[in-house]
Structure formats: C-alpha cells, structure tokens
Design an enzyme around this catalytic site. Structure first.
Site, PDB file in Angstrom:
ATOM      1  N   THR A 156       0.818  -1.211   0.000  1.00 50.56           N
ATOM      2  CA  THR A 156       0.000   0.000   0.000  1.00 50.56           C
ATOM      3  C   THR A 156       0.843   1.249   0.000  1.00 50.56           C
ATOM      4  OG1 THR A 156      -1.763  -1.137   1.144  1.00 50.56           O
ATOM      5  CG2 THR A 156      -1.745   1.249   1.338  1.00 50.56           C
ATOM      6  N   GLU A 185      -4.984 -29.700  27.196  1.00 47.36           N
ATOM      7  CA  GLU A 185      -6.143 -30.545  26.849  1.00 47.36           C
ATOM      8  C   GLU A 185      -5.835 -31.463  25.670  1.00 47.36           C
ATOM      9  OE1 GLU A 185      -8.989 -26.829  27.177  1.00 47.36           O
ATOM     10  OE2 GLU A 185     -10.192 -28.644  27.080  1.00 47.36           O
ATOM     11  N   THR A 219       1.636  -4.404   4.229  1.00 46.96           N
ATOM     12  CA  THR A 219       1.407  -4.703   5.652  1.00 46.96           C
ATOM     13  C   THR A 219       0.775  -6.074   5.874  1.00 46.96           C
ATOM     14  OG1 THR A 219      -0.770  -3.643   5.606  1.00 46.96           O
ATOM     15  CG2 THR A 219       1.129  -2.269   6.224  1.00 46.96           C
TER      16      THR A 219
HETATM   17  N1  DGL Z   1      -2.157  -5.492  -0.573  1.00 51.70           N
HETATM   18  C1  DGL Z   1      -1.809  -5.306   0.834  1.00 51.70           C
HETATM   19  C2  DGL Z   1      -0.308  -5.614   1.015  1.00 51.70           C
HETATM   20  O1  DGL Z   1       0.457  -5.350   0.096  1.00 51.70           O
HETATM   21  C3  DGL Z   1      -2.107  -3.928   1.272  1.00 51.70           C
HETATM   22  C4  DGL Z   1      -1.865  -3.707   2.704  1.00 51.70           C
HETATM   23  C5  DGL Z   1      -0.829  -2.627   2.965  1.00 51.70           C
HETATM   24  O2  DGL Z   1       0.283  -2.644   2.403  1.00 51.70           O
HETATM   25  O3  DGL Z   1      -1.118  -1.788   3.870  1.00 51.70           O
HETATM   26  O4  DGL Z   1       0.069  -6.125   2.079  1.00 51.70           O
END
Ligand code: DGL
Length: 349
Positions: A33, A306, A112
């Site tokens: 992103t 468990e 992310t």
């Molecule tokens: N397509 C997601 C990624 O590249 C977008 C999330 C982001 O980078 O914030 O991980």
C-alpha cells in the site's frame, strides 16, 4: 601557526567531518500500500505497488538530511502475493548489502498484510548486527492523511540510529518500533494496526526522534541457528484453522500435497476438534511435524493441557501466532527433521 596548533586544527577538522558524515542507508521497495495509488484521495480503493521506489523517496526528501540514501526495487506486488522466490531474493540481497562496509543499514518498504512474516524470516536468517527496518502504510500514497511518508521518515531515522543495531529486524509503523518476532497486524484498515500483543512495542519514533525501551531476548540475526547462505529452497508448511464441527480433510490434503509441517491455529489454548486431531496424529505418525498454535492472537500454547502432545507427537508454538510459527517451522525443517531439535528451535528463537 606552530606544528601543535596545525595538528590540533587538522584533528578537529577530521573529527567534525566524521561526526557530520551521514550513515549510508539502502531502501529496498517490494510494493504494498505504501506504493499504492488510488483514483480518489477519499477512497480506500487503490492498486498496491503502483509507485516506484524513486517516486516514493522523492515524496520524502527530508530523509536525505538523516542519511545518504540509495533506493532499489526488489519487487512491486501486494504482499499477499509474496512467495518463496521473492523471499529468498530479498533475504540474499539484504545479506549482501549488510556485508558491505559502506552500508550502515537497510529499510524495506513492504505491504502490511505479510510484513510480520517476512520481518521475522529476515530476523532469523540475516547474519548482521546492522539495522533491518521494515516499513509500510495502511493508507495509499494518494490518500488524504497518507501515513506512508512519515512512516518512511521514521523508519530511516530508526535505521540511522546506532541503538537500532543488534535488535534483529524491526517494524516501524505509526510512530512505534516493534521487534520482528513479536509484531503482528491486528486490524484490517486502522493506521494503528501493528501491535505486539505479548510483549508490547520496544520503542517509539516521533518525527524522527528515536527512543528504545526494550530489546528482544530470543535468538535472532547473529545468534540465530539459521543463515540465508545455507538456504536454497523452503519446505512446504501449511496452516490449518480450527473451528467447531471441524474435519480432517484439509490435514489429509496438506499431507498428500507434500507438506513437511503443519501449524494448527487451534481453538483457545491450541485445542482441536476430534476428527482434526485424529488426522493430525496420523500426519505426525507419517513424519509430518505438527505444531499447535492458537487462533486467539496472544498467549503461549501450553504443552499437553487438553491435548496429549506426548502421545500424539505434537509440538507447540510457544507464544508465536500461527503465521509466525509457520516461518520458524519452515526454517527448522530446512535444517532438521528431528523433533527434539525442532522443539529446541521453538524454545530459543
Ligand atoms: N495489498 C496489501 C499488502 O500489500 C495492502 C496492505 C498494505 O500494504 O497496507 O500487504
């Protein structure tokens, strides 16, 4: 001017020029992103990895006051598309860069969605004390109040900070510094998505002002048992998500497809539906390494509470979430299939 004064003047000049010398930081771009671009500033719709490393760095010229910067494009994808080939390419390039005397640290701009896995992977395989700092953004570069530029500025500030050395890979997001082993993405869209549920952040960075308060204790980088130089391919390890009225089908398929390890995101303290447990026991008997983690998001998965791990031949993930446990199990299996050895890796990394 006598000789002593000339010598003193020369020494002062050298000292001041060394002090003024900025660290050399490489910034590697992989997509995400942070490199995303959308049609509107007021929309969460965007295409990941639309902008190049040069475009992204041009948006934050202030980083040139902190360090001498070089940018490099490793890939340009959404991190949900990350694969072993790019993982190994990135790790080998970081390893190569950090062996150079004229490179003081690396910043990796990354999506992310899977940043937590890749940061942990690099933290376990790169043999360097130098800073490795991951950074991303939750809003695209074209969004109102985009978080990318300040995250990049803060990430470079951390990479340039001598106190960032010997802490393993780090994640810098939303003014916080997190250790690679601990950090996880806990929200789909919020800029405060990155947290370390079991241990908390290890530092803060506020408009480039860096403060560390803690350091990771588990093995990483120099002390890790893994080295990217020894790794040419990665074994298949799958994650199974547990739930009521579960089945053993996906376990059986994973085994048929060649999984060498299976991590289960168990219910609560790593608990399993009987049919799933039976399929996992069969997989373990066939030599597949089974590691119980938890879908809860925090806490350590207890041995044998468990689930009779001793009888079933299962291991537990300590306090690693399923996606982190998968990274460590992949590396463990790249080194050994001995269960006792793998158990030791989970107890120390
Ligand atoms: N397509 C997601 C990624 O590249 C977008 C999330 C982001 O980078 O914030 O991980």
């Amino acid at each position: 001017m006598n000789l002593f004064s000339k010598f003193t003047l020369a020494a002062l000049f050298i000292a001041s020029s060394l002090a003024a010398a900025k660290p050399n930081i490489y910034i590697l771009a992989t997509g995400g992103t942070i490199a995303g671009s959308g049609q509107s500033e007021l929309s969460g719709d965007y295409k990941s990895g639309a902008k190049s490393v040069d475009e992204l760095l041009a948006a934050v010229p202030q980083i040139n006051d902190i360090a001498t910067i070089k940018g490099e494009q490793i890939s340009n994808i959404g991190s949900q598309e990350m694969n072993d080939e790019i993982w190994l390419k990135l790790a080998n390039r970081v390893s190569e860069l950090l062996t150079k005397n004229d490179v003081d640290g690396v910043v990796i701009m990354y999506g992310t969605d899977t940043m937590e896995e890749t940061a942990y992977f690099l933290s376990l395989v790169i043999k360097s004390k130098k800073p490795i700092v991951f950074v991303g953004s939750m809003r695209s570069s074209t969004s109102i109040s985009a978080d990318g530029p300040l995250n990049i500025y803060n990430a470079v500030s951390v990479a340039a900070d001598k106190n960032a050395r010997e802490k393993g890979a780090l994640v810098v997001m939303n003014d916080e510094i997190h250790a690679a082993r601990e950090v996880t993405k806990t929200n789909t869209t919020n800029v405060a998505a990155f947290t370390s549920p079991n241990s908390g952040k290890i530092g803060t960075v506020n408009y480039g002002v860096v403060n560390f308060y803690m350091a990771p204790l588990r093995k990483h980088t120099i002390s890790s048992d893994f080295n990217i130089k020894d790794i040419k391919a990665l074994p298949r390890v799958d994650i199974i998500y547990a739930h009521p009225q579960d089945v053993g089908d996906f376990v059986e398929t994973a085994v048929q497809k060649g999984a060498k390890g299976i991590v289960v995101a168990g219910m609560g303290n790593g608990n399993l539906y009987p049919d799933t447990e039976a399929a996992l026991a069969k997989a373990s008997e066939a030599g597949v390494i089974v590691v119980r983690s938890s879908r809860t998001g925090s806490g350590s998965t207890s041995v044998g509470s468990e689930v009779d791990d001793a009888k079933l031949g299962f291991l537990t993930a300590d306090n690693l979430n399923p996606q982190k446990a998968r990274v460590l199990l992949i590396l463990a299996l790249s080194k050994s299939s001995d269960k006792a050895k793998i158990k030791e890796f989970f107890a120390t990394h």
